[in-house]
Design an enzyme around this catalytic site. Sequence first.
Site, PDB file in Angstrom:
ATOM      1  N   LYS A  52       0.851  -1.201   0.000  1.00 34.68           N
ATOM      2  CA  LYS A  52       0.000   0.000   0.000  1.00 34.68           C
ATOM      3  C   LYS A  52       0.881   1.242   0.000  1.00 34.68           C
ATOM      4  CE  LYS A  52      -3.928   2.015   2.545  1.00 34.68           C
ATOM      5  NZ  LYS A  52      -4.769   1.920   3.759  1.00 34.68           N
ATOM      6  N   SER A 127      -9.666   2.306   2.735  1.00 30.09           N
ATOM      7  CA  SER A 127      -8.794   3.012   1.822  1.00 30.09           C
ATOM      8  C   SER A 127      -7.837   2.104   1.042  1.00 30.09           C
ATOM      9  CB  SER A 127      -7.974   4.041   2.598  1.00 30.09           C
ATOM     10  OG  SER A 127      -7.136   3.400   3.554  1.00 30.09           O
ATOM     11  N   SER A 151      -9.758  -0.008   6.997  1.00 28.12           N
ATOM     12  CA  SER A 151      -9.177   0.019   5.646  1.00 28.12           C
ATOM     13  C   SER A 151      -8.458  -1.240   5.193  1.00 28.12           C
ATOM     14  CB  SER A 151      -8.217   1.195   5.515  1.00 28.12           C
ATOM     15  OG  SER A 151      -8.957   2.369   5.375  1.00 28.12           O
TER      16      SER A 151
HETATM   17  N1  GLN Z   1     -12.931   4.538   5.917  1.00 25.96           N
HETATM   18  C1  GLN Z   1     -12.430   5.026   7.162  1.00 25.96           C
HETATM   19  C2  GLN Z   1     -12.055   6.486   7.020  1.00 25.96           C
HETATM   20  O1  GLN Z   1     -12.345   7.041   6.024  1.00 25.96           O
HETATM   21  C3  GLN Z   1     -11.274   4.206   7.603  1.00 25.96           C
HETATM   22  C4  GLN Z   1     -10.047   4.512   6.860  1.00 25.96           C
HETATM   23  C5  GLN Z   1      -8.872   3.722   7.304  1.00 25.96           C
HETATM   24  O2  GLN Z   1      -9.001   2.723   8.015  1.00 25.96           O
HETATM   25  N2  GLN Z   1      -7.714   4.201   6.936  1.00 25.96           N
HETATM   26  O3  GLN Z   1     -11.483   7.074   7.873  1.00 25.96           O
END
Ligand code: GLN
Length: 454
Positions: A52, A127, A151
């Site tokens: 990532k 994400s 994410s």
């Molecule tokens: N979707 C969540 C957010 O927008 C979690 C994102 C993540 O775990 N990095 O914050």
Amino acid sequence: HLDRIADVDPAVHAFLHVSTESALSQARAVDEDIAAGNQPASALAGVPLALKDVVTMQGAPTTVGSKMLEGWQPPYDATITTKMLEAGIVILGKTNMDEFAMGSSTENSAYGVTHNPWDLGRIPGGSGGGSSAALAAFEAPLAIGTDTGGSIRQPGAVTGTVGVKPTYGGVSRYGLVAFSSSLDQAGPCARTVMDAAMLHEVIGGHDLLDATSINQPVPAVVQAVREGSLGDLRGLKVGVVKEFSGKGYDAGVMVSFNEAVEQLRALGAEIIEVSCPHFTYALSAYYLIAPSECSSNLARFDAMRYGIRIGDDGERSAEEVMSLTREIGFGPEVKRRIMIGTYALSSGYYDAYYGSAQKVRTLIKQDFEAAYEKVDVLVSPTTPTTAFPIGERTDNPMAMYLADLCTIPASLAGHPAMSVPSRLSATDGLPVGLQIMAPALQETRMYRVAAAYE
Ligand code: GLN
């Protein structure tokens, strides 16, 4: 895998950068090592991995999905990158993600959307949608994600892959671009529970370079998977969280979830319904805590130290250059969060917002403690719906945030949690994830259940 990337990635767009040269030379080094009669560095030596783009690796760009870091090359490796390279893992390249890991669909990337290999018109989750899509499209057998509020787990669920968020502090954060430091956690993504466990043991463990790293041995998750594979869960108590059902949950997701629970029962587990009343407030607390920490962490992007610098023409003041750069460098979701976070932390509002959210965080931890007095692990659907169509939620941040309804409580508590594929949705034929949660540092329980279920 490089050939496969060349074939399918134009349609999937899982990768932001493919490190062809360095991947081939790493692979060659493993081959030569083995040809010379040496033991491979680890059981994963020579296995390719998708990283990532929030994790630094020398010799490749790290953009975090943001224009702000366009062209930035980190001068060092993250601890987990070092550990993987030492284990002989071949890093194929960097995967697409929502800008600064803020989002649930990978649509917030400054470099275009990633498509879900199951249906190219749908999102791969976020994400870390690039990492999960790379697994689902067979572009890589292993990947690294980071999970702040879901994410790793939510992209795993909607792409039919395995995603594990370790205990907070179980895997070093050194060399990760920070979003919300009290929540961020890197973890393994794979197509099987055993693959995830093997990668978990490579990346886990104490790191002096991360002050929140836990000084304990990595849980023996590979052994736990071996035990779980025997398919005997007698004596184990599985809690079903009552609050994670009802309105907002797809019928197809609930059918798949209920069937998974029945399967755990058939494997000998005792199923107990538990109530965690404060979980209902987890999403609201998270969307104050995460933006607050983000507003502070992202202050470092000042146009002086990293990435792009706009308007430095000798006429403008440093402050003008800074604000112009931040105006152009950050996308709309990142700006929204900086605004919310700055507001929530301002004097006069701090107690009402940030302070209250932290109190809710404590209540959620107490709900978990009470639940784990009765059961060994908790289960829920990973996310309330299957992959939604690209574009469906981009104008509605609240709808987007709901994708993390079930994943956020374990994040706030710092507990390990993972998603494993359960049966495809009976209504749309798309992947569904079963979330398995465990108390801090009890990853072995979670992996055992996942392996027995898988
Ligand atoms: N979707 C969540 C957010 O927008 C979690 C994102 C993540 O775990 N990095 O914050």
